[in-house]
Design a protein around this motif. Structure first.
Motif, short mmCIF file in Angstrom:
data_model
loop_
_atom_site.label_atom_id
_atom_site.label_comp_id
_atom_site.label_asym_id
_atom_site.label_seq_id
_atom_site.Cartn_x
_atom_site.Cartn_y
_atom_site.Cartn_z
N ARG A 69 21.37 -47.37 -30.67
CA ARG A 69 22.28 -48.51 -30.98
C ARG A 69 23.30 -48.28 -31.50
O ARG A 69 24.18 -49.34 -31.96
N ARG A 70 23.37 -46.90 -32.03
CA ARG A 70 24.56 -46.48 -32.82
C ARG A 70 25.50 -45.62 -32.32
O ARG A 70 26.63 -45.31 -32.91
N THR A 71 25.48 -45.54 -31.10
CA THR A 71 26.52 -44.46 -30.40
C THR A 71 27.11 -44.97 -28.97
O THR A 71 26.28 -45.84 -28.48
N SER A 72 28.37 -44.67 -28.53
CA SER A 72 28.86 -45.02 -27.46
C SER A 72 30.10 -44.00 -26.86
O SER A 72 30.55 -43.34 -27.79
N LEU A 73 30.14 -44.02 -25.53
CA LEU A 73 31.38 -43.13 -24.96
C LEU A 73 32.26 -44.23 -24.77
O LEU A 73 31.97 -45.23 -24.53
N PHE A 74 33.53 -43.79 -24.59
CA PHE A 74 34.49 -44.42 -24.06
C PHE A 74 34.71 -44.33 -22.51
O PHE A 74 35.37 -43.44 -21.97
N VAL A 75 33.74 -45.32 -21.80
CA VAL A 75 33.21 -45.11 -20.33
C VAL A 75 34.70 -45.06 -19.58
O VAL A 75 34.74 -44.21 -18.58
N THR A 76 35.63 -45.82 -19.82
CA THR A 76 36.90 -45.95 -18.93
C THR A 76 37.68 -44.70 -19.14
O THR A 76 38.65 -44.70 -18.19
N GLU A 77 37.46 -44.03 -20.22
CA GLU A 77 38.28 -42.66 -20.42
C GLU A 77 37.85 -41.52 -20.00
O GLU A 77 38.37 -40.22 -19.97
N ILE A 78 36.29 -41.41 -19.37
CA ILE A 78 35.91 -40.29 -18.88
C ILE A 78 36.48 -39.77 -17.82
O ILE A 78 36.72 -38.64 -17.70
N SER A 79 36.76 -40.39 -16.85
CA SER A 79 37.70 -39.85 -15.46
C SER A 79 38.89 -39.40 -16.16
O SER A 79 39.45 -38.54 -15.08
N ASN A 82 38.08 -37.57 -21.32
CA ASN A 82 37.76 -37.94 -22.75
C ASN A 82 36.35 -38.10 -22.64
O ASN A 82 35.76 -39.30 -22.21
N ALA A 83 35.61 -37.18 -23.37
CA ALA A 83 34.05 -37.40 -23.63
C ALA A 83 33.78 -37.67 -24.94
O ALA A 83 32.73 -37.47 -25.43
N SER A 84 34.67 -38.06 -25.79
CA SER A 84 34.53 -38.37 -27.08
C SER A 84 33.19 -39.44 -27.55
O SER A 84 33.05 -40.17 -26.68
N LEU A 85 32.65 -39.22 -28.37
CA LEU A 85 31.54 -39.85 -29.12
C LEU A 85 31.76 -40.89 -30.20
O LEU A 85 32.22 -40.29 -31.08
N LEU A 86 31.48 -42.15 -30.24
CA LEU A 86 31.69 -42.97 -31.49
C LEU A 86 30.47 -43.09 -31.86
O LEU A 86 29.18 -43.49 -31.32
N ILE A 87 30.14 -42.86 -33.37
CA ILE A 87 29.09 -43.18 -33.97
C ILE A 87 29.23 -44.25 -35.13
O ILE A 87 30.20 -43.96 -35.74
N ARG A 88 28.32 -45.26 -35.04
CA ARG A 88 28.69 -46.57 -35.89
C ARG A 88 27.74 -46.38 -37.25
O ARG A 88 26.53 -45.71 -37.09
#
Length: 444
Positions: A69-79, A82-88
């Motif tokens: 529950r602390r991570t997410s990708l920017f799914v709309t940017e993958i195409s 952009n595969a960057s990872l957000l850690i909260r």
């Protein structure tokens, strides 16, 4: 002259350092060449699965509990690559080296990012970008309503602003007009990152990312801009051809030069300069220069091309060139090498010796006409663009016998032209004699 690009997938590993603030959010950057059927895996050096994505959706079944529950990708940017990872809600235990693996149909890439988690007063991020390229300055926040975003340098130099659900550019500094963008579709998810296009040396600075929702947050990102000047050169030494690839830059850390023969890796050096001897002229040789600091790859290629003679002419062709390019054409005979012409988007510059024999077929082609025996030798077509350089050599041999054959053919034509009148005059005389004889014949 048709230049052939050999496209090959190269496995590359890069390295970067991100500093995050304890109890805050952080973005670990990872970018790739967009492809189809993306597979993304974020893992740690001690084999923890942080986040996975494939078949067009997040796959969290095997995610380590520490990141639940602390991570997410920017799914709309993958195409878009952009595969960057957000850690909260960063913890001290999040300090680690993270590996971003991305695989598509056209290749794969791995990026190593070291995350340091420090106290609030120490926080800050350093981003390195390449001159004339694009860069993303990361900025994340806890999602909220009515987002207000200001990217500012100092107290009053506005780079970009966003509020009332749209960009606000009336106060944007003129140095950044037309060169900035936020990822508007990602703002509601906590992404306030800034893209700056066509980097200039003057863009180096410390940028303040202010985000206001129900809470307020400011991040400080220091941008450094480096200039990578890559090139491939050739040199004959005792009848051997030496190729050299090099990069001139103030940041040489981790630069790797790899050599390929017909796409097969044959040599690899961690250096800013590397040479290789052409052992077989029927093969194609490539070098790649990789800079982990800006995750940038540059390719130089060399090949010997079979001569294609058409109407006694030869062409230096740049039909594949897009955008900014520079083309130079040389003629080498023995140890003597002269420049024939050079060309970019403007009109070609032609050497005086070849002024009356060069045709500029279009903005990408140069053709040398009226080749004779004295034009026998090596023609070298050098084409350089932002991310690659291509060197083609063509050995041309024109014998004097062919020229004599042409001259003989011309002399035969002249001889026939001269003989025709002498043949026609006797025939006319014969017809006249026959006519007079008929008149003189007595009537029957």
């Amino acid at each position: 002259m048709v230049v052939v690009f050999l496209i090959f997938c190269i496995f590359e590993v890069t390295q970067g350092v991100i500093v995050g603030e304890l109890n805050s959010d952080v973005i670990l950057p990872c970018f790739f060449i967009p492809g189809v059927d993306e597979v993304i895996h974020w893992t740690t050096s001690n084999k923890k699965i942080v986040h996975s994505f494939y078949t067009s959706k997040d796959q969290l079944e095997y995610q380590d509990n520490d990141y639940s529950r602390r991570t997410s990708l920017f799914v709309t940017e993958i195409s878009k690559g952009n595969a960057s990872l957000l850690i909260r809600d960063l913890k001290k235990s999040d300090e680690n080296t993270y590996k971003c693996y991305v695989g598509t149909r056209i290749g794969k890439k791995e990026v190593d990012i070291t995350l340091n988690v420090i106290g609030k007063k120490q926080a800050g991020v350093i981003v390195v970008g390449e001159l004339n390229k694009n860069v993303i300055l990361p900025c994340s926040f806890t999602p909220g309503d009515d987002e207000v975003i200001h990217w500012i340098i100092g107290e009053d130099k506005y780079v970009i602003s966003y509020y009332h659900n749209k960009d606000q550019l009336e106060n944007q500094d003129k140095d950044y007009v037309g060169r900035t963008a936020l990822f508007n579709n990602e703002i509601s998810k906590g992404n306030a990152s800034l893209q700056i296009r066509n980097l200039r040396k003057s863009d180096e600075n410390t940028y303040n990312c202010y985000v206001g929702t129900r809470t307020e947050k400011t991040e400080y990102i220091t941008l450094q801009v480096i200039d990578l000047q890559q090139t491939m050169e050739y040199k004959w030494d005792h009848n051997s051809l030496h190729l050299t690839c090099s990069v001139n830059t103030s940041t040489s850390e981790g630069i790797t030069i790899t050599w390929y023969e017909n796409n097969q890796e044959v040599q690899k050096n961690q250096s800013t300069k590397s040479s290789y001897i052409v052992r077989n002229e029927s093969l194609t040789y490539q070098c790649t220069i990789y800079s982990p600091t800006v995750q940038s790859s540059w390719t130089g290629s060399w090949r010997m091309k079979e001569p294609i003679m058409k109407d006694d002419s030869i062409t230096c062709d740049c039909n594949f060139c897009n955008g900014t390019f520079n083309s130079k054409w040389y003629f080498k005979k023995g140890t003597h090498e002269v420049e024939i012409a050079s060309m970019d988007k403007s009109f070609p510059i032609i050497s005086t010796e070849y002024k009356d024999r060069i045709d500029n077929l279009n903005k990408h082609n140069l053709t040398l006409r009226k080749l004779g025996p004295s034009d026998s030798g090596n023609y070298i077509c050098v084409i350089k663009m932002e991310q690659n350089m291509d060197i083609e050599m063509t050995a041309v041999s024109i014998s004097g016998e062919n020229e004599n054959h042409k001259l003989n053919a011309k002399s035969h034509r002249k001889r026939w032209i001269l003989l025709v009148p002498f043949i026609l005059v006797p025939l006319g005389a014969i017809f006249k004699i026959l006519k007079d004889m008929k008149k003189a014949r007595p009537n029957e």
